[in-house]
Design a protein around this motif. Structure first.
Motif, short mmCIF file in Angstrom:
data_model
loop_
_atom_site.label_atom_id
_atom_site.label_comp_id
_atom_site.label_asym_id
_atom_site.label_seq_id
_atom_site.Cartn_x
_atom_site.Cartn_y
_atom_site.Cartn_z
N GLN A 39 0.85 -1.18 0.00
CA GLN A 39 0.00 0.00 0.00
C GLN A 39 0.88 1.24 0.00
O GLN A 39 1.64 1.46 0.94
CB GLN A 39 -0.93 0.02 1.21
N LYS A 43 -2.95 5.50 -1.69
CA LYS A 43 -3.47 4.50 -2.64
C LYS A 43 -4.05 3.31 -1.90
O LYS A 43 -3.77 3.09 -0.72
CB LYS A 43 -2.37 4.04 -3.59
N GLU A 44 -4.84 2.54 -2.62
CA GLU A 44 -5.41 1.32 -2.04
C GLU A 44 -4.36 0.22 -2.01
O GLU A 44 -3.41 0.21 -2.79
CB GLU A 44 -6.62 0.87 -2.87
N ARG A 45 -4.57 -0.71 -1.11
CA ARG A 45 -3.69 -1.86 -1.06
C ARG A 45 -3.84 -2.70 -2.33
O ARG A 45 -4.97 -2.87 -2.83
CB ARG A 45 -4.02 -2.71 0.16
N GLU A 46 -2.74 -3.20 -2.84
CA GLU A 46 -2.78 -4.01 -4.05
C GLU A 46 -1.98 -5.29 -3.87
O GLU A 46 -1.02 -5.34 -3.08
CB GLU A 46 -2.22 -3.24 -5.25
N ALA A 61 1.66 -9.36 -9.95
CA ALA A 61 1.06 -8.19 -10.58
C ALA A 61 1.88 -7.82 -11.82
O ALA A 61 3.11 -8.01 -11.83
CB ALA A 61 1.03 -7.03 -9.59
#
Length: 123
Positions: A39, A43-46, A61
């Motif tokens: 994270q 920003k959002e956690r990815e 990813a």
């Protein structure tokens, strides 16, 4: 007590490498699906990378393919994330998670989470 503890974060220059570790206690990692998430500020956690204990398949990813590698050491009950060719956009808090259902993990739903380790990549 079930715990996941990340380590290995720090400050690194553009193009450098780091290896993150996630040590498990209170349960055996070999029976769980394991993932790394991150994270960045604002920003959002990815999801970064996941490993299926069922068939050994891995997920990466797109942004880290070819640069990051997930691995595990059953004897040490630890999972690793080798990060090479680091970029400023990799700067984030990195978390490891364990889940009993792989599809849940891929959706970011872990049963157990660590507290994270900060990775900062300077340009």
């Amino acid at each position: 007590q079930v715990q996941l503890v990340e380590s290995g974060g720090g400050l690194v220059q553009l193009g450098g490498s780091l290896r993150l570790s996630c040590a498990a206690s209170g349960f055996t990692l070999g029976y769980w699906h394991i993932g790394w998430f991150r994270q960045a500020p604002g920003k959002e956690r990815e999801g970064v990378s996941c490993f299926s204990s069922s068939d050994g398949s891995t997920y990466y990813a797109d942004s880290v393919k070819g640069r990051f590698t997930i691995s595990r050491d059953y004897a040490k009950n630890t999972v690793y994330l080798q990060m090479n060719s680091l970029k400023p956009e990799d700067t984030a808090v990195y978390y490891c998670a364990a889940a009993q259902v792989y599809s849940d993990l891929l959706r970011g739903r872990g049963d157990y989470w660590g507290k994270g380790t900060l990775v900062t990549v300077s340009s």
